[in-house]
Design a protein around this motif. Structure first.
Motif: not given
Length: 310
Positions: A117-122
């Motif tokens: 998805g769009a926010a893997p690190v967060q």
């Protein structure tokens, strides 16, 4: 190989630089999102990838949508062998995916199949992962579900914000993407299907997701603050106004404060959680610049019993 690189934000620039520096492949063009309004004047500004491509004298394609016929026609004219992708920011249709002989290869900032998805690190930080990384994979129609070419791992440090971790992964991933292009070109690298187990999703972090719940344990509060820094920014409410939380430190030895309850020392500000207290280190009041929490507390003159989150 002849490459067309697709990417938009600053985090994609190290990968573009790595491909330009490799000397083995030709970056014939870049695909990026259209110029967007930025700053107080809302002037149209080119994306970081577009700015870097302009410096390098590379053709820049800015389709409003990648299914636009003019864009697809130009892509076919260029006839790339492969299209490496880093945080481009738009879904690619079948018609675009079919153009390069070796497809589109994405650099994704997680160890797939975790955090698609769009926010893997967060999401990795907010979940408390101790190890994360980056993966290169073949783009298909599913969400980050294509077969994987390679991975690099990265330890999550106790004080990492998503900005810190993403910066390290951008540079480590740049080398991985360049090596992936080499392996595809010489035929030594084959993509391996992702396992069916261990799939987790990482949708974009919405503003409400970044609201800190002080009834949660201190470690959760810390993870939300670090995971949402710098964007979208963790926040709470104080005296009816939003207060952004930029840095907190868990204090296992202090458990005398109720969830959200504030206490002020000479140069420290503490807030209770569902477990033990956290120290507020940096905050940003609504409409103001970031400041040390102690300076903020002196300015607002916190009264006994006042709480965050009310």
């Amino acid at each position: 190989m002849k490459l067309v690189f697709a990417g938009t934000p600053e985090v994609a620039v190290p990968a573009l630089d790595a491909l330009l520096a490799s000397g083995r492949h030709e970056v014939a063009a870049v695909v990026t999102r259209p110029d967007a309004p930025a700053g107080r004047g809302r002037r149209l500004v080119a994306s970081p990838v577009a700015q870097r491509a302009e410096e390098a004298g590379i053709e820049i394609l800015r389709p409003v949508k990648p299914r636009d016929e003019d864009f697809l026609a130009r892509l076919r004219e260029i006839a790339p062998d492969c299209c490496p992708v880093v945080a481009y920011g738009a879904l690619l249709p079948k018609t675009a995916l079919a153009v390069p002989a070796h497809g589109w290869v994405n650099l994704h900032f997680s160890l797939l199949p975790a955090w698609r998805g769009a926010a893997p690190v967060q999401h990795a930080l907010m979940a408390g992962d101790q190890v994360t990384g980056a993966s290169t994979f073949q783009i298909e129609e599913g969400l980050d579900s294509g077969p994987v070419y390679g991975v690099v791992t990265e330890d999550v440090r106790p004080t990492d914000t998503s900005g810190d971790l993403l910066t390290r992964l951008a540079f480590a991933g740049a080398g991985l993407l360049a090596a992936t292009m080499d392996g595809i070109e010489d035929g030594t690298l084959k993509a391996v299907p992702q396992p069916a187990e261990g799939i987790t999703l990482a949708p974009k972090i919405q503003v409400e997701d970044a609201r800190v719940d002080f009834a949660a344990p201190a470690l959760r509060v810390d993870r939300v603050v670090r995971g949402c820094t710098p964007a979208p920014g963790a926040w709470t409410v104080f005296r009816g106004e939003r207060l952004k939380l930029i840095q907190v430190t868990p204090l296992p030895d202090r458990g005398d404060l109720a969830p959200g309850e504030l206490a002020v020392g000479k140069n420290n500000v503490y807030a209770g959680t569902g477990s033990y207290a956290v120290e507020l280190v940096w905050v940003q009041p609504q409409g103001k610049k970031p400041m040390k929490a102690a300076d903020w507390a002196r300015g607002v003159r916190i009264a006994a019993g006042e709480r965050l989150g009310a």
